[in-house]
Motif scaffolding. Structure first.
Motif, PDB file in Angstrom:
ATOM      1  N   LEU A 138      43.713  26.933 -44.483  1.00  0.00           N
ATOM      2  CA  LEU A 138      43.648  25.970 -45.594  1.00  0.00           C
ATOM      3  C   LEU A 138      43.250  24.558 -45.175  1.00  0.00           C
ATOM      4  CD1 LEU A 138      46.899  27.007 -47.502  1.00  0.00           C
ATOM      5  CD2 LEU A 138      44.554  27.161 -48.379  1.00  0.00           C
ATOM      6  N   HIS A 139      43.274  24.265 -43.889  1.00  0.00           N
ATOM      7  CA  HIS A 139      43.278  22.858 -43.465  1.00  0.00           C
ATOM      8  C   HIS A 139      42.046  22.058 -43.898  1.00  0.00           C
ATOM      9  CE1 HIS A 139      40.589  24.030 -40.233  1.00  0.00           C
ATOM     10  NE2 HIS A 139      40.448  22.760 -39.940  1.00  0.00           N
ATOM     11  N   ASP A 140      40.897  22.718 -44.052  1.00  0.00           N
ATOM     12  CA  ASP A 140      39.664  22.014 -44.472  1.00  0.00           C
ATOM     13  C   ASP A 140      39.047  22.629 -45.728  1.00  0.00           C
ATOM     14  OD1 ASP A 140      39.421  20.044 -42.510  1.00  0.00           O
ATOM     15  OD2 ASP A 140      38.212  21.284 -41.175  1.00  0.00           O
ATOM     16  N   LEU A 141      39.782  23.481 -46.398  1.00  0.00           N
ATOM     17  CA  LEU A 141      39.164  24.254 -47.491  1.00  0.00           C
ATOM     18  C   LEU A 141      38.458  23.361 -48.514  1.00  0.00           C
ATOM     19  CD1 LEU A 141      38.606  26.901 -48.999  1.00  0.00           C
ATOM     20  CD2 LEU A 141      40.915  26.787 -49.945  1.00  0.00           C
ATOM     21  N   ALA A 182      44.372  23.948 -32.664  1.00  0.00           N
ATOM     22  CA  ALA A 182      43.511  25.056 -33.085  1.00  0.00           C
ATOM     23  C   ALA A 182      42.197  24.519 -33.655  1.00  0.00           C
ATOM     24  CB  ALA A 182      44.237  25.900 -34.137  1.00  0.00           C
ATOM     25  N   ASP A 183      42.277  23.435 -34.411  1.00  0.00           N
ATOM     26  CA  ASP A 183      41.084  22.806 -35.002  1.00  0.00           C
ATOM     27  C   ASP A 183      40.158  22.316 -33.885  1.00  0.00           C
ATOM     28  OD1 ASP A 183      39.407  21.755 -36.952  1.00  0.00           O
ATOM     29  OD2 ASP A 183      40.643  19.975 -37.310  1.00  0.00           O
ATOM     30  N   ALA A 184      40.730  21.593 -32.942  1.00  0.00           N
ATOM     31  CA  ALA A 184      39.934  21.051 -31.830  1.00  0.00           C
ATOM     32  C   ALA A 184      39.342  22.183 -30.995  1.00  0.00           C
ATOM     33  CB  ALA A 184      40.812  20.150 -30.959  1.00  0.00           C
ATOM     34  N   GLN A 189      38.652  25.292 -31.912  1.00  0.00           N
ATOM     35  CA  GLN A 189      37.597  26.048 -32.604  1.00  0.00           C
ATOM     36  C   GLN A 189      36.265  25.333 -32.505  1.00  0.00           C
ATOM     37  OE1 GLN A 189      35.565  25.793 -35.449  1.00  0.00           O
ATOM     38  NE2 GLN A 189      34.947  27.945 -35.450  1.00  0.00           N
ATOM     39  N   HIS A 190      36.289  24.011 -32.673  1.00  0.00           N
ATOM     40  CA  HIS A 190      35.043  23.245 -32.553  1.00  0.00           C
ATOM     41  C   HIS A 190      34.450  23.405 -31.156  1.00  0.00           C
ATOM     42  CE1 HIS A 190      34.903  21.329 -36.424  1.00  0.00           C
ATOM     43  NE2 HIS A 190      36.136  20.883 -36.322  1.00  0.00           N
ATOM     44  N   ALA A 191      35.306  23.410 -30.148  1.00  0.00           N
ATOM     45  CA  ALA A 191      34.826  23.503 -28.766  1.00  0.00           C
ATOM     46  C   ALA A 191      34.332  24.911 -28.433  1.00  0.00           C
ATOM     47  CB  ALA A 191      35.941  23.102 -27.808  1.00  0.00           C
ATOM     48  N   ASN A 221      48.614  16.429 -41.823  1.00  0.00           N
ATOM     49  CA  ASN A 221      48.586  15.646 -40.571  1.00  0.00           C
ATOM     50  C   ASN A 221      47.504  16.065 -39.586  1.00  0.00           C
ATOM     51  OD1 ASN A 221      50.864  14.040 -41.268  1.00  0.00           O
ATOM     52  ND2 ASN A 221      52.218  15.749 -40.760  1.00  0.00           N
ATOM     53  N   HIS A 222      46.644  17.014 -39.966  1.00  0.00           N
ATOM     54  CA  HIS A 222      45.777  17.595 -38.930  1.00  0.00           C
ATOM     55  C   HIS A 222      44.700  16.648 -38.398  1.00  0.00           C
ATOM     56  CE1 HIS A 222      42.588  18.758 -41.956  1.00  0.00           C
ATOM     57  NE2 HIS A 222      41.812  18.674 -40.891  1.00  0.00           N
ATOM     58  N   SER A 223      44.443  15.553 -39.106  1.00  0.00           N
ATOM     59  CA  SER A 223      43.435  14.602 -38.596  1.00  0.00           C
ATOM     60  C   SER A 223      44.010  13.610 -37.585  1.00  0.00           C
ATOM     61  CB  SER A 223      42.818  13.808 -39.752  1.00  0.00           C
ATOM     62  OG  SER A 223      41.843  14.588 -40.388  1.00  0.00           O
ATOM     63  N   VAL A 225      33.594  30.719 -41.068  1.00  0.00           N
ATOM     64  CA  VAL A 225      33.626  30.604 -39.602  1.00  0.00           C
ATOM     65  C   VAL A 225      34.762  29.683 -39.160  1.00  0.00           C
ATOM     66  CG1 VAL A 225      32.366  29.720 -37.600  1.00  0.00           C
ATOM     67  CG2 VAL A 225      31.175  31.110 -39.308  1.00  0.00           C
ATOM     68  N   HIS A 226      34.795  28.481 -39.723  1.00  0.00           N
ATOM     69  CA  HIS A 226      35.766  27.489 -39.239  1.00  0.00           C
ATOM     70  C   HIS A 226      37.191  27.809 -39.690  1.00  0.00           C
ATOM     71  CE1 HIS A 226      37.227  23.795 -37.593  1.00  0.00           C
ATOM     72  NE2 HIS A 226      37.602  23.316 -38.768  1.00  0.00           N
ATOM     73  N   LEU A 227      37.378  28.150 -40.946  1.00  0.00           N
ATOM     74  CA  LEU A 227      38.744  28.369 -41.443  1.00  0.00           C
ATOM     75  C   LEU A 227      39.369  29.620 -40.825  1.00  0.00           C
ATOM     76  CD1 LEU A 227      38.256  27.394 -45.201  1.00  0.00           C
ATOM     77  CD2 LEU A 227      39.078  25.957 -43.321  1.00  0.00           C
TER      78      LEU A 227
HETATM   79 FE   LIG Z   1      38.839  21.446 -39.132  1.00  0.00          FE
END
Ligand SMILES: [Fe+2]
Length: 161
Positions: A65-68, A132-134, A136-138, A114-116, A33-35
């Motif tokens: 790949l960012h949180d794999l 994109a990360d922020a 997706q969570h929202a 650097n995504h964090s 879902v997240h990736l």
């Molecule tokens: Fe993430």
């Protein structure tokens, strides 16, 4: 027209088996879902910002790949997870990719690394992954305030909607 074999296909052929191997069902579901969600949004944001489809493709791969590693390890979302995920991606995915230039691989690596750092504005490619990360969570729960009301999310949604 014959379907092209793209860089994204090459990357997914390595990434998907790594997700499939995740034993814990909850983590595996979270990874898909997240990736995939962040990948898709990263591609959309890149195109919306006027970058090429090739850049959108690199952004999508970085999003995938960012949180794999976090899902593979079932690790907490710690401060240095971005750095660990970048190193894991380099070792297990990026090094195996044949059709990419060193510059493209560096962009993907840095986007993950650097995504964090969401409190600062960095290199434009890194900002695509953070946004994109922020987003997706929202967007996976739009009626919930916690993610939706963050300034970064508001900014990117204003851009997209
Ligand atoms: Fe993430």
């Amino acid at each position: 027209m014959e379907r092209q074999y793209t860089k994204l296909d090459e990357a997914r052929n390595i990434i998907d088996p790594l997700i499939k191997e995740i034993r814990d069902e909850e983590s595996k579901r979270g990874a898909y879902v997240h990736l995939y969600g962040v990948g898709l949004l990263a591609s959309l944001i890149a195109l919306k910002r006027g970058y090429t489809r090739e850049i959108a493709e690199l952004a999508e791969i970085a999003g995938m790949l960012h949180d794999l590693l976090t899902y593979i390890d079932r690790a907490e979302d710690t401060d240095d997870h971005a750095h660990k995920c970048a190193d894991h991606a380099r070792e297990h995915v990026l090094k195996k990719l044949k059709g990419f230039t060193d510059e493209e691989l560096d962009m993907i690596y840095n986007g993950i690394y650097n995504h964090s750092d969401k409190g600062v504005k960095g290199f434009w490619f890194d900002e695509i992954i953070k946004d994109a990360d922020a987003a997706q969570h929202a967007l996976r729960n739009p009626a919930e305030d916690h993610f939706y009301l963050k300034p970064r999310v508001q900014q990117v949604l204003n851009e997209l909607i």
